[in-house]
Design a protein around this motif. Structure first.
Motif, PDB file in Angstrom:
ATOM      1  N   PRO A 234      80.355 -34.801 -85.255  1.00  0.00           N
ATOM      2  CA  PRO A 234      81.007 -33.605 -84.837  1.00  0.00           C
ATOM      3  C   PRO A 234      79.496 -32.647 -84.993  1.00  0.00           C
ATOM      4  O   PRO A 234      78.574 -32.946 -85.505  1.00  0.00           O
ATOM      5  N   PRO A 235      79.913 -31.561 -84.078  1.00  0.00           N
ATOM      6  CA  PRO A 235      80.952 -31.149 -83.486  1.00  0.00           C
ATOM      7  C   PRO A 235      81.041 -31.533 -81.997  1.00  0.00           C
ATOM      8  O   PRO A 235      82.095 -31.299 -81.339  1.00  0.00           O
TER       9      PRO A 235
ATOM     10  N   LEU B 295      84.933 -38.699 -80.317  1.00  0.00           N
ATOM     11  CA  LEU B 295      85.858 -37.998 -81.207  1.00  0.00           C
ATOM     12  C   LEU B 295      86.769 -37.441 -80.328  1.00  0.00           C
ATOM     13  O   LEU B 295      87.931 -37.167 -80.571  1.00  0.00           O
TER      14      LEU B 295
ATOM     15  N   GLN C 248      90.848 -37.575 -80.073  1.00  0.00           N
ATOM     16  CA  GLN C 248      91.669 -36.673 -80.220  1.00  0.00           C
ATOM     17  C   GLN C 248      92.755 -36.278 -79.118  1.00  0.00           C
ATOM     18  O   GLN C 248      93.610 -35.938 -79.424  1.00  0.00           O
TER      19      GLN C 248
ATOM     20  N   ILE D 282      89.768 -32.983 -85.168  1.00  0.00           N
ATOM     21  CA  ILE D 282      88.293 -33.620 -84.967  1.00  0.00           C
ATOM     22  C   ILE D 282      88.035 -33.840 -86.429  1.00  0.00           C
ATOM     23  O   ILE D 282      87.309 -34.979 -86.428  1.00  0.00           O
TER      24      ILE D 282
ATOM     25  N   ALA E 255      86.754 -37.555 -87.392  1.00  0.00           N
ATOM     26  CA  ALA E 255      85.248 -37.927 -87.821  1.00  0.00           C
ATOM     27  C   ALA E 255      85.286 -38.290 -89.351  1.00  0.00           C
ATOM     28  O   ALA E 255      84.425 -39.376 -89.466  1.00  0.00           O
TER      29      ALA E 255
END
Length: 429
Positions: A376-377, A382, A386, A393, A397
């Motif tokens: 992330p971010p 991810l 999602q 997230i 993660a």
């Protein structure tokens, strides 16, 4: 020089924060740097030459073709065939159907070249099926995030093509070098899944597969396996160039679509549009990074940074560790293509001066970029998961954290044992 590099970084970040496309941000940063610090350069002629020169390398022709091959197979519903074909073979193993995430990603990676696409196609089918069968939700999401990264490592890989063009290395050698590391990483994922399920005892019970189910499974994955074997055999035996292999792959994907009864003009047009969008995005990034790298070269920034790092007197292993952290941090904010085309003019001379092989470094960089896919971010895998699950997230993660650790371990394993990447291309030569 470092002041100019800081100004360039701030300008690039400001453009990204303003929602300017990455490729345009790279181009604008390079253009402004040259216009300000090298005003004597005729920018219209120079930038035009850079744009032309960055897009004419012959190996780049294979990139849109491999993307089109992947999109055609997506339109043919490959994800469903992978799940139904692999399920009878893995459901009684420790870890059960969770292995479909890894095995399915490994197979699709061999015809995709994209991490996000691999994650999306496998996850669209596997995540709902695993949830319905009561499998550990965290491990299902985490294994998909980790296994999806194999799309970059197992050939044909879009990232490897970009690296080969920028670093002026053989793309065929890079493809061959990625096979053993890709299969080794997939095996590490499967060992972790099996160990986790064996220790926690959370695996749902499953009936043994019948012989008829096993044969049906082979029938479902047979066409894609045949396409993979054909492409890999032609690659290893030197029967075709990379671009010719890509064209062969597109033809094979269309034939598979026809065999599965899922061919239609509408689906082919849709696959073509998606391939054009993806190729155009990558092309814009390549062009923007080419101008930025030219600006850096004119201003002497790569040499200044390389000299500064060399002054630290790092050992080869310490240099590798520093670069791994460097790429992981960059991956928090940039996509893999941008990372490679922006950093190679700086990092490749450093790594070759330390005695490492450029082909090995290509595989190492790919693994580092894989790490960025689940960091992330801006870890793209991810975000894909999602969109499929609706989970946060942060939760995804955390689920991917064990596989993040496996990737870090594997990157250092690759540094300690470079023959993991170099043995096969050296042997075939």
């Amino acid at each position: 020089m470092f002041e100019i590099a800081i100004v360039a970084s701030l300008l690039f970040v400001a453009l990204l924060a303003g929602s300017v496309w990455i490729g345009l941000s790279l181009f604008a940063t390079g253009y402004l740097l040259l216009a300000i610090f090298k005003p004597n350069i005729p920018m219209d002629v120079f930038s035009g030459g850079v744009i032309w020169g960055s897009l004419i390398p012959t190996p780049l022709l294979s990139l849109p073709l491999f993307i089109l091959m992947s999109e055609v197979l997506v339109s043919a519903g490959l994800g469903r065939s992978l799940f139904s074909g692999l399920s009878p073979w893995v459901r009684r193993l420790p870890g059960g159907l969770l292995h479909v995430n890894v095995a399915g990603s490994t197979l699709f990676a061999a015809v995709s070249g994209s991490s996000a696409a691999t994650t999306a196609i496998v996850g669209n089918v596997s995540l709902p099926e695993l949830k319905a069968r009561g499998y550990d939700r965290q491990l299902a999401m985490g294994s998909l995030a980790g296994a999806g990264t194999l799309g970059f490592l197992i050939p044909p890989s879009i990232i490897m093509i970009i690296y080969g063009v920028v670093a002026e290395q053989s793309i065929v050698e890079l493809f061959i070098a990625g096979v053993i590391p890709g299969l080794t990483l997939a095996a590490l994922y499967m060992v972790y899944i099996a160990a986790h399920q064996s220790l926690t005892g959370t695996q749902p019970m499953a009936e043994p597969a019948t012989r008829a189910e096993l044969w049906r499974g082979l029938r479902d994955i047979g066409p894609i396996a045949a396409l993979i074997v054909t492409i890999m055999a032609a690659l290893y035996l030197g029967f075709a160039s990379v671009s010719e292999l890509a064209a062969l792959g597109v033809l094979g994907a269309v034939l598979i679509s026809v065999m599965m009864g899922r061919f239609s003009i509408a689906s082919m047009l849709s696959a073509g549009r998606r391939a054009v969008r993806t190729s155009a995005m990558i092309g814009l990034i390549v062009v923007g990074a080419a101008l930025l790298n030219s600006a850096f070269g004119f201003l002497g920034i790569p040499k200044a940074i390389a000299a500064q790092i060399a002054g630290f007197g790092l050992s080869p292993m310490a240099l590798v560790a520093v670069l791994l952290v460097f790429y992981a941090l960059l991956g928090m904010f940039l996509d893999g293509t941008s990372i490679i085309v922006m950093t190679l003019p700086i990092t490749l001379p450093l790594i070759t001066a330390a005695g490492f092989d450029p082909i090995w470094f290509g595989i190492f960089v790919v693994v580092a970029v894989e790490i960025s896919q689940i960091t992330p971010p801006i870890g793209f895998n991810l975000f894909v998961i999602q969109s499929q699950t609706g989970e946060s997230i942060g939760k995804i993660a955390v689920a991917a954290l064990p596989f993040f650790g496996i990737l870090l371990f594997f990157a250092m394993l690759l540094a300690v044992f470079p023959d993991l990447a170099l043995w096969l291309p050296r042997t075939l030569q």
